[in-house]
Design a protein around this motif. Structure first.
Motif, short mmCIF file in Angstrom:
data_model
loop_
_atom_site.label_atom_id
_atom_site.label_comp_id
_atom_site.label_asym_id
_atom_site.label_seq_id
_atom_site.Cartn_x
_atom_site.Cartn_y
_atom_site.Cartn_z
N ILE A 22 -4.10 -0.41 8.36
CA ILE A 22 -4.13 0.93 7.79
C ILE A 22 -4.38 1.95 8.89
CG2 ILE A 22 -5.21 2.43 6.04
CD1 ILE A 22 -3.88 -0.04 4.76
N MET A 52 -8.60 -13.67 -6.66
CA MET A 52 -9.41 -13.18 -5.55
C MET A 52 -8.54 -12.86 -4.33
SD MET A 52 -12.72 -12.98 -5.72
CE MET A 52 -13.86 -14.29 -6.04
N MET A 70 -4.37 -2.76 -7.48
CA MET A 70 -5.26 -1.98 -6.61
C MET A 70 -5.31 -0.54 -7.09
SD MET A 70 -4.87 -0.90 -2.61
CE MET A 70 -4.41 -2.43 -1.87
N GLY A 91 -10.13 -3.11 -5.17
CA GLY A 91 -9.39 -4.31 -5.59
C GLY A 91 -9.63 -4.59 -7.06
N GLY A 99 -6.22 5.56 -3.40
CA GLY A 99 -6.32 7.01 -3.46
C GLY A 99 -6.15 7.59 -2.07
N TYR A 100 -5.63 8.80 -2.01
CA TYR A 100 -5.29 9.42 -0.73
C TYR A 100 -5.77 10.86 -0.74
CZ TYR A 100 -2.43 5.27 -0.84
OH TYR A 100 -2.03 3.96 -0.95
N HIS A 135 -8.20 5.08 0.26
CA HIS A 135 -9.40 4.52 -0.33
C HIS A 135 -9.00 3.54 -1.42
CE1 HIS A 135 -11.20 7.96 1.75
NE2 HIS A 135 -10.19 8.65 1.23
N GLY A 152 -13.56 -3.37 -2.07
CA GLY A 152 -13.00 -2.04 -1.83
C GLY A 152 -13.12 -1.68 -0.36
N THR A 164 0.88 -1.16 0.00
CA THR A 164 0.00 0.00 0.00
C THR A 164 0.93 1.22 0.00
OG1 THR A 164 -1.73 1.17 1.25
CG2 THR A 164 -0.21 -0.15 2.54
N GLU A 192 0.55 -13.09 1.35
CA GLU A 192 -0.58 -13.69 2.04
C GLU A 192 -0.22 -15.11 2.49
OE1 GLU A 192 -3.65 -12.38 2.48
OE2 GLU A 192 -3.60 -10.60 1.20
N GLU A 195 0.54 4.63 1.71
CA GLU A 195 0.34 5.80 2.57
C GLU A 195 1.63 6.58 2.81
OE1 GLU A 195 -1.19 2.94 3.13
OE2 GLU A 195 -3.31 3.44 3.31
N ARG A 203 -9.06 -8.23 -8.17
CA ARG A 203 -10.05 -9.07 -7.48
C ARG A 203 -11.43 -8.92 -8.11
NH1 ARG A 203 -10.78 -8.87 -1.03
NH2 ARG A 203 -8.91 -10.16 -1.15
N GLY A 215 -4.75 -12.86 -4.19
CA GLY A 215 -3.44 -13.05 -4.79
C GLY A 215 -2.35 -12.59 -3.84
N1 5CA Z 1 -4.36 1.66 1.64
C1 5CA Z 1 -5.67 1.12 1.80
C2 5CA Z 1 -6.66 1.77 0.94
S1 5CA Z 1 -5.99 2.46 -0.44
C3 5CA Z 1 -5.66 -0.38 1.59
O1 5CA Z 1 -4.65 -0.97 1.32
N2 5CA Z 1 -6.82 -0.98 1.72
S2 5CA Z 1 -7.11 -2.54 1.68
O2 5CA Z 1 -6.12 -3.25 2.40
O3 5CA Z 1 -8.45 -2.71 2.12
O4 5CA Z 1 -7.03 -3.00 0.20
C4 5CA Z 1 -7.89 -2.42 -0.76
C5 5CA Z 1 -8.57 -3.48 -1.59
O5 5CA Z 1 -7.61 -4.30 -2.24
C6 5CA Z 1 -9.39 -4.48 -0.78
O6 5CA Z 1 -10.67 -3.99 -0.51
C7 5CA Z 1 -9.44 -5.67 -1.71
O7 5CA Z 1 -10.50 -5.54 -2.64
C8 5CA Z 1 -8.12 -5.60 -2.43
N3 5CA Z 1 -7.18 -6.60 -1.91
C9 5CA Z 1 -6.57 -6.62 -0.70
N4 5CA Z 1 -5.80 -7.70 -0.56
C10 5CA Z 1 -5.90 -8.40 -1.72
C11 5CA Z 1 -5.34 -9.63 -2.21
N5 5CA Z 1 -4.49 -10.33 -1.49
N6 5CA Z 1 -5.67 -10.04 -3.46
C12 5CA Z 1 -6.52 -9.32 -4.22
N7 5CA Z 1 -7.07 -8.16 -3.81
C13 5CA Z 1 -6.78 -7.71 -2.58
#
Ligand code: 5CA
Length: 446
Positions: free
Chosen positions: A202, A150, A157, A320, A160-161, A317, A285, A109, A142, A111, A323, A152
């Motif tokens: 987060i 789904m 991703m 995925g 947005g900030y 925000h 999301g 991510t 993971e 931030e 996904r 991975g």
């Molecule tokens: N920094 C924040 C928001 S930008 C963040 O990382 N949010 S999160 O952890 O919720 O990830 C955002 C979205 O990425 C999730 O809602 C999900 O749809 C997707 N996501 C998270 N982990 C995975 C994964 N291992 N494989 C596929 N999609 C994923």
């Protein structure tokens, strides 16, 4: 595209490793190939859908006033030491050392990186509000990568900030994201329900996850059945209007809807029994407001216009993107294969030639192909010398929402067949009318 010249490695056998239908169909339809656990190559058909989804996300982000950019996948550990998350993140973070012995990491991510960019350039409240986003690959090591794209390890991703002077403005940014996400998912043919969730690594207190209901979803969810009647639709909304965004948030989040992390049985039981729903969902999301957590730690301050310097209020925000392919297929398929919603379909229409080599059938297919292309649509023409059954099987598996079938018998009567993948209903009509129908269906979508 002519299928004889495309790269569409459709599998005849059912792949054994796939436990859920979306994973199975993505492999069978030649959309993805596993490179290693939780890491995939995107074959042409899968890549095409991925790009369509990205494009919708870009359009809706920019409609809400958010600004696109691109940050790298590899990040310096030093930034993460500033926020304290380098140690806190744990084994999910892929840590890399370069030849100079510098600690790097593959970003899970962004931030820290965006906060660093912000503090390097922005010093005044006059430059706020600001929301920057990118669509970039992430890596999370993971524990149990599964279900194909789904969950991975490498995944795409949108993150947005927002940067705002006050908490009130930052909460508006939160609401604005929620509103824009409703429209984003609906354009993909999905109903994604915002649910109160847990913020995890987060941080922050305010957070909603967006969940697509599906039996194969990894999250257990609890909600008021009235929620599924809500549609955002084609509402025009002024994203700068705080009250308007807050009203939509209120409309879509005032009823009970929570993931198991925040579920409250006593509150849930206050809903009339016939409306109480327990189901499973796919998280597509999540939005967060976390205030000054990163701006404090990393010194992202602005002049407040009153002679002082204050840390900016932030939120992040995510959507995925990769996904979403799995989520859409889970929500839209039958036992023959995928059924793409029109908004994300890799090709707008299939053309099946029942008698390849028949001069009349070939000419009719070419004419339909050219007319659709001239209208800005992308047909996939199955021009292979194959049995009709094999051609139908491929079209059903890859899930194009519309198919035009052309054969010598129909042409004698001046007609072709137009078939809906979703309903299976067919209609005979002159080729020009079939083209016009397809054009009409995609008006305002393609
Ligand atoms: N920094 C924040 C928001 S930008 C963040 O990382 N949010 S999160 O952890 O919720 O990830 C955002 C979205 O990425 C999730 O809602 C999900 O749809 C997707 N996501 C998270 N982990 C995975 C994964 N291992 N494989 C596929 N999609 C994923």
């Amino acid at each position: 595209m002519r299928l004889s010249r495309y790269f569409l490695p459709v599998l005849k056998e059912t792949p054994r490793e796939a436990q859920i239908v979306s994973h199975r169909y993505m492999l069978q339809a030649g959309m993805i190939k596993q490179a290693s656990a939780g890491i995939y190559s995107w074959l042409p058909l899968g890549f095409k859908v991925l790009r369509k989804i990205e494009e919708i996300v870009h359009q809706e982000q920019q409609r809400a006033g958010h600004i696109p950019m691109l940050m790298p996948t590899l990040q310096s550990a030093d930034l993460w030491r500033e926020s304290g998350r380098y140690d806190a993140y744990g084994p999910e973070m892929l840590r890399i050392r370069d030849r100079q012995d510098r600690d790097m990491l593959y970003g899970p991510t962004n931030e820290e990186m965006i906060t660093d960019i912000f503090r390097s350039y922005v010093t005044s409240y006059k430059d706020l509000p600001l929301t920057l986003y990118h669509i970039q690959w992430k890596f999370r090591d993971e524990m149990r990568p599964r279900f194909g794209v789904m969950r991975g390890r490498e995944f795409l991703m949108k993150d947005g900030y927002n940067f705002d002077l006050t908490k009130e403005d930052a909460l508006h940014a939160y609401n604005r994201h929620l509103v824009s996400y409703l429209r984003t998912y609906e354009r993909m043919g999905l109903q994604a329900i915002p649910m109160r969730a847990d913020s995890g690594p987060i941080g922050g207190d305010d957070t909603h996850e967006f969940l697509v209901l599906a039996e194969t979803g990894e999250s257990e969810v609890f909600y008021d059945g009235e929620i599924t009647d809500l549609k955002f639709g084609d509402r025009a909304i002024d994203f700068d209007d705080h009250a308007a965004c807050a009203a939509v948030l209120e409309e879509f989040t005032s009823r009970y809807a929570r993931t198991d992390e925040t579920h409250d049985e006593a509150l849930f039981n206050q809903i009339p029994e016939e409306r109480r729903r327990t189901a499973r969902g796919i998280e597509v999301g999540q939005i967060f407001y976390f205030g000054t957590k990163y701006s404090d730690a990393m010194g992202a301050l602005v002049d407040d216009g009153k002679g002082g310097k204050v840390p900016v209020h932030m939120g992040s925000h995510g959507i995925g993107v990769s996904r979403l392919l799995g989520a859409i297929i889970e929500a839209s398929h039958d036992d023959k294969g995928i059924i793409w919603p029109e908004g994300v379909t890799p090709f707008h229409c299939g053309i099946v030639n029942l008698k390849q080599g028949d001069a009349e059938a070939d000419a009719a297919c070419e004419a339909i192909y050219d007319s659709l292309t001239a209208l800005g649509l992308e047909p996939l023409y199955d021009d292979r010398d194959e049995r009709a059954g094999a051609k139908f099987g491929t079209m059903d598996m890859i899930g194009l929402p519309w198919r035009i079938t052309v054969g010598p018998r129909g042409l004698k009567n001046g007609v072709v067949e137009l078939t809906s993948r979703r309903t299976g209903e067919s209609e005979e009509l002159p080729p020009a009318d079939a083209v016009a129908r397809i054009a009409k269906i995609y008006q305002g979508i393609a």
